[in-house]
Design a protein around this motif. Structure first.
Motif, PDB file in Angstrom:
ATOM      1  N   HIS A   1       0.854  -1.188   0.000  1.00  0.00           N
ATOM      2  CA  HIS A   1       0.000   0.000   0.000  1.00  0.00           C
ATOM      3  C   HIS A   1       0.885   1.232   0.000  1.00  0.00           C
ATOM      4  CE1 HIS A   1       0.715   0.975   4.258  1.00  0.00           C
ATOM      5  NE2 HIS A   1       0.730  -0.332   4.429  1.00  0.00           N
TER       6      HIS A   1
ATOM      7  N   GLU B   1      -0.568   7.367  -2.075  1.00  0.00           N
ATOM      8  CA  GLU B   1      -1.069   7.952  -3.316  1.00  0.00           C
ATOM      9  C   GLU B   1      -2.286   7.189  -3.838  1.00  0.00           C
ATOM     10  OE1 GLU B   1       3.166   8.653  -2.645  1.00  0.00           O
ATOM     11  OE2 GLU B   1       2.086   6.775  -2.915  1.00  0.00           O
ATOM     12  N   GLU B   2      -3.242   7.930  -4.422  1.00  0.00           N
ATOM     13  CA  GLU B   2      -4.360   7.308  -5.118  1.00  0.00           C
ATOM     14  C   GLU B   2      -3.822   6.638  -6.382  1.00  0.00           C
ATOM     15  OE1 GLU B   2      -8.738   8.774  -6.138  1.00  0.00           O
ATOM     16  OE2 GLU B   2      -7.222   9.856  -7.294  1.00  0.00           O
ATOM     17  N   GLN B   3      -4.411   5.500  -6.754  1.00  0.00           N
ATOM     18  CA  GLN B   3      -3.968   4.768  -7.936  1.00  0.00           C
ATOM     19  C   GLN B   3      -5.170   4.317  -8.748  1.00  0.00           C
ATOM     20  OE1 GLN B   3      -1.349   1.517  -6.980  1.00  0.00           O
ATOM     21  NE2 GLN B   3      -1.723   0.468  -8.899  1.00  0.00           N
ATOM     22  N   TRP B   4      -5.087   4.545 -10.056  1.00  0.00           N
ATOM     23  CA  TRP B   4      -6.058   3.993 -10.998  1.00  0.00           C
ATOM     24  C   TRP B   4      -5.320   2.963 -11.836  1.00  0.00           C
ATOM     25  CZ3 TRP B   4     -11.246   5.225 -11.924  1.00  0.00           C
ATOM     26  CH2 TRP B   4     -11.762   6.284 -11.166  1.00  0.00           C
TER      27      TRP B   4
ATOM     28  N   ARG C   1     -10.131   1.924  -9.351  1.00  0.00           N
ATOM     29  CA  ARG C   1      -9.471   2.922  -8.512  1.00  0.00           C
ATOM     30  C   ARG C   1      -9.101   2.274  -7.186  1.00  0.00           C
ATOM     31  NH1 ARG C   1     -10.233   7.053  -4.493  1.00  0.00           N
ATOM     32  NH2 ARG C   1     -12.244   6.196  -3.896  1.00  0.00           N
ATOM     33  N   THR C   2      -7.906   2.596  -6.729  1.00  0.00           N
ATOM     34  CA  THR C   2      -7.446   2.149  -5.418  1.00  0.00           C
ATOM     35  C   THR C   2      -7.176   3.396  -4.583  1.00  0.00           C
ATOM     36  OG1 THR C   2      -6.407   0.228  -6.434  1.00  0.00           O
ATOM     37  CG2 THR C   2      -5.764   0.752  -4.172  1.00  0.00           C
ATOM     38  N   PRO C   3      -7.976   3.646  -3.551  1.00  0.00           N
ATOM     39  CA  PRO C   3      -7.699   4.794  -2.681  1.00  0.00           C
ATOM     40  C   PRO C   3      -6.341   4.624  -1.988  1.00  0.00           C
ATOM     41  CG  PRO C   3      -9.920   3.947  -2.312  1.00  0.00           C
ATOM     42  CD  PRO C   3      -9.199   2.939  -3.152  1.00  0.00           C
ATOM     43  N   GLY C   4      -5.783   5.709  -1.527  1.00  0.00           N
ATOM     44  CA  GLY C   4      -4.526   5.653  -0.800  1.00  0.00           C
ATOM     45  C   GLY C   4      -4.614   4.747   0.416  1.00  0.00           C
TER      46      GLY C   4
END
Length: 123
Positions: free
Chosen positions: A52, A55-58, A84-87
């Motif tokens: 983890h 940072e936000e990740q798409w 989308r994966t939130p931080g």
């Protein structure tokens, strides 16, 4: 800076900053001021490390098939799927029998991905 320096090709294996994430998983990284792109290639049946980061990740599955592990869920993904994966949410990917290629987009850019090396960085 020439504007030509701002153009890249997603299929050019020599373009971008190379990083080996783990056995069978590599990426080419393209960093800007507010966002970062990472073209990840997974060999058949390769798997990333659960990790983890803040940072936000798409992500977009460009080729192949995979299982996206995100939080406590395992979700099959096919070409064209995106997510989308939130931080700070634990996540990873397991490639299918033909491998997989994923475009990841981070905002803001991940500091540890601004240099060549190995590993996923934050865990």
């Amino acid at each position: 800076m020439s504007q030509k320096d701002e153009f890249h090709n997603i299929d050019n294996p020599d373009d971008g900053l190379f990083r080996e994430l783990t056995a069978g998983v590599t990426t080419r990284i393209f960093s800007g001021e507010q966002a970062m792109l990472s073209v990840v290639t997974l060999a058949p049946h390769a798997r990333g490390t659960l990790h983890h980061h803040p940072e936000e990740q798409w992500g977009v599955l460009l080729d192949g098939s995979a299982i996206r592990v995100q939080g406590d869920e395992e979700i099959p993904v096919k070409k064209g799927d995106f997510w989308r994966t939130p931080g700070n949410v634990p996540h990873t990917m397991r490639a299918g029998p033909d491998g997989a290629r994923v475009l990841d987009i981070f905002s803001p850019p991940r500091p540890e991905y601004k240099k060549a090396g190995s590993g996923f960085g934050t865990t």
